[in-house]
Structures are given as structure tokens and as C-alpha cells.
Scaffold this motif. Sequence first.
Motif, mmCIF file in Angstrom:
data_model
loop_
_atom_site.group_PDB
_atom_site.id
_atom_site.type_symbol
_atom_site.label_atom_id
_atom_site.label_comp_id
_atom_site.label_asym_id
_atom_site.label_seq_id
_atom_site.Cartn_x
_atom_site.Cartn_y
_atom_site.Cartn_z
ATOM 1 N N GLU A 23 0.825 -1.222 0.000
ATOM 2 C CA GLU A 23 0.000 0.000 0.000
ATOM 3 C C GLU A 23 0.850 1.260 0.000
ATOM 4 O O GLU A 23 0.341 2.367 -0.199
ATOM 5 N N LEU A 24 2.142 1.106 0.284
ATOM 6 C CA LEU A 24 3.018 2.276 0.319
ATOM 7 C C LEU A 24 3.416 2.619 -1.109
ATOM 8 O O LEU A 24 4.046 1.815 -1.784
ATOM 9 N N PRO A 25 3.043 3.797 -1.595
ATOM 10 C CA PRO A 25 3.402 4.142 -2.968
ATOM 11 C C PRO A 25 4.923 4.229 -3.099
ATOM 12 O O PRO A 25 5.585 4.752 -2.203
ATOM 13 N N GLU A 122 10.988 13.776 7.466
ATOM 14 C CA GLU A 122 9.803 13.236 8.136
ATOM 15 C C GLU A 122 9.077 12.214 7.263
ATOM 16 O O GLU A 122 8.605 11.195 7.758
ATOM 17 N N ALA A 123 9.003 12.520 5.969
ATOM 18 C CA ALA A 123 8.315 11.590 5.068
ATOM 19 C C ALA A 123 9.075 10.264 5.000
ATOM 20 O O ALA A 123 8.470 9.188 5.015
ATOM 21 N N LEU A 126 8.683 8.347 8.234
ATOM 22 C CA LEU A 126 7.338 7.762 8.284
ATOM 23 C C LEU A 126 7.296 6.450 7.505
ATOM 24 O O LEU A 126 6.732 5.457 7.964
ATOM 25 N N ARG A 129 8.990 3.771 9.431
ATOM 26 C CA ARG A 129 8.142 3.342 10.541
ATOM 27 C C ARG A 129 7.026 2.421 10.067
ATOM 28 O O ARG A 129 6.712 1.430 10.738
ATOM 29 N N ILE A 130 6.428 2.748 8.919
ATOM 30 C CA ILE A 130 5.351 1.917 8.374
ATOM 31 C C ILE A 130 5.866 0.525 8.037
ATOM 32 O O ILE A 130 5.221 -0.483 8.322
ATOM 33 N N ASP A 133 6.448 -1.238 11.318
ATOM 34 C CA ASP A 133 5.160 -1.663 11.887
ATOM 35 C C ASP A 133 4.713 -2.972 11.238
ATOM 36 O O ASP A 133 4.299 -3.913 11.916
ATOM 37 N N ARG A 134 4.768 -3.009 9.921
ATOM 38 C CA ARG A 134 4.271 -4.170 9.183
ATOM 39 C C ARG A 134 5.095 -5.404 9.495
ATOM 40 O O ARG A 134 4.568 -6.490 9.710
#
Lengths: 148, 217
Positions: A23-25, A122-123, A126, A129-130, A133-134
Motif C-alpha cells: 500500500e506504500l506508494p 519526516e516523510a 514515516l 516506521r510503516i 510496523d508491518r
Amino acid sequence: MSAESALVLPAGVTAEWIALVPELPPVQGYGAVAERLLLLLHYGIDWDGGWVREHRERYWDRLLPVRVRESTYRAATLDRWWTLVCTDLQAAPRTAAERLEVAGLLRNDPQPVLTVLRESTEALVLRTRIVADRRREIRAASTSEGEI
Amino acid sequence: MTAAVNQVDVARAAWVASGTPELGERSTTDRCARCGRGEVAVTVRATVARTFTDFDRWSTPSGRRLCSGCAWVYRTRALRTGIHRVSTAPTLEVLTPTELARSLQSPISDSVAIVLPLRPGRKHVVAQARWGHVCIEDLQLRWTSTSVVRLAAMTRLRDAGFTVRELMSPAPTHSTLMTLPATSWAAVFADWDTLGAWRSSPSHWQIGIRAWARERR
């Protein structure tokens, strides 16, 4: 663009990690180099013995982005930047595959990579981090699921 | 109305739409200091404060008298406090934030002006308003299709739950992002990038913040 055609993006473990989050572009160009370096930096951190362990709550929002960005101001080369952040955060790639990938990524043109690390910190954090998380979710699901 | 539409400025149109209220006895012995029309009714001194400095846009900055139309624009407090939509018809409407949002969902044509005081009551905004622009204190901005796209991005992000403060960050807040389905992340990132230009333009940013329909789902 000739600079972009010299992009060094070795096949490595980070591609597998990123693929866990379809889902991460995708990011293009030097952003992809920066993204992979950040992932390798994050996973190289010594969470058991290092000082970062004491600052977990601030890690994602303050610690990591600030250290990543500030070190770009003190480095003219990617090697120097990598050395600075790794020393600062007590990080080192854990496996031979990770080390090899880092070595390849660090061969990129420093200017554009440092710029994207500085301007999109920051992007990029992020995204790291995503992915983290996964990976954690998947690990947690596989350990709870049918351990014999 | 036989006067050429182009010569009727926003202020005049607002006055005509309000029924051309006369503020004093009309005299033709002088020209209005602001618009130059050969009709005057009140003095400048009785209309604007001593601290008023916007004379440089006036037709005769040193003039002493104003016509009713110009004076009305300065004297009418509601024009400094509310959001207004003026048209060349002429019409003058007060807008709610929801109606403002709706008005800004398409580019503003040259026959319309939106007046949006960001700090109600402090400054005259209608007097400097221009057709085809969104007019805030000291600034009139064209509202183009690009503006429309950016406002739509801001609206979607706010509807998704991001606060205005979060929107100012260079990247989406992790905690809020995690409340959204992963399938929407690509769109969130795209909208976030679309807003990039406005993060460095306080005027556009402020307009965008005000133009949000506050209906809760």
C-alpha cells in the motif's frame, strides 16, 4: 537525466521489507536510495545495549529525524553521513547481506541523496516506521499462529 | 444599470446591491476622493480613522470628501467582519464557512469577488477588493483551478481526521495515518504533497483553513 541513470540501487533485503507494504506508494530516484539507507540504519540500531533504548518514546518523532537531518549538515559525502549517524545512534548493519547493500547504496552521488534526506526527513522516517510496523505485525502473527 | 460593468468596482457593486444607501446630502461641487465620481456626500475625516493609511489607492489621496458609495464601504462594520460574496449583477451575500467552501470549489470568475476578513473588524477589506479574486486583509489572490485542487486535497485530509496543525507538518502524522485503511495511504501521501505549495504561503493556507464545511459524518 544522466545523474539519475547513475543511480545505484543494489538488489537487497530492503526490497523485501518494502514489498511487505504494497500500500506504500513507491519512491523514485534518490528518494529510494535514502529510504533504503534509513531502513538499514533503523534495523542496525543496538536496541539492547545502546543509549537509544532509553529514548524509545521520542525515537520516531524526534530522535531519528533530527539526527538524520543534522548529520546531513555535517557531511559532504555519503560515507561520512553514514559514519556520523551510525556512531551517533550506535547502529551497524547486522548481516553480510545488509552490509553489502549499504556498501552499494553509499556509492551513489552524495548531493542528491543528502538533499532528499534533509528535505524529506519526516516523510522518509514515516515510511521506515510503516515498514517496521508491518514487519512487527507479521512477526507477531507468525509467532502466535500455530507454534507447535 | 447603464454604467459599464468594468468600471464598477467591488465596493461600488456592494453598495448598489445594498440599495444605494445615502449617507449625507449629495453634492456635485466636488469629486469623491476615492473613486473620482462627481458626487460627494460626506467628509473623509468623518469616515475613516486617523490611523487610516490606504489613501494611495484613492483617485485623489488628498481629497476631503467621499461619495456615499465609498463612504458606506468604510463605515459599514459588517463588511469588515463577515465573509461576503459580491457579484457584478450586482449582488452582495453573506456567506457561512460552508458556503465559502462551496464558492471556492471552482475558480472565481471575473464577475465575482469573495471577501474574507481573516481578523474580523481590524481592517477594511471590501474597499480594496478586486473582481475575480479572494480578498483578505492587504492581499487579493486569484483563485484558479490549481487553488481548487489544493483546497480539495486539504478538505479530504481534514475529513480523514488530520488536524490543521498536523497538516502543516512535512509528512502525515503516524498516529492519525494508522487510523485510516492502508489502501488509502497512497491517496493521503499524494494529497499531502499537493498541499506542499500552500505550506509556504500563509495567505492561501489561511483561506483553505476557513473554507471547510464543518459537517461531521
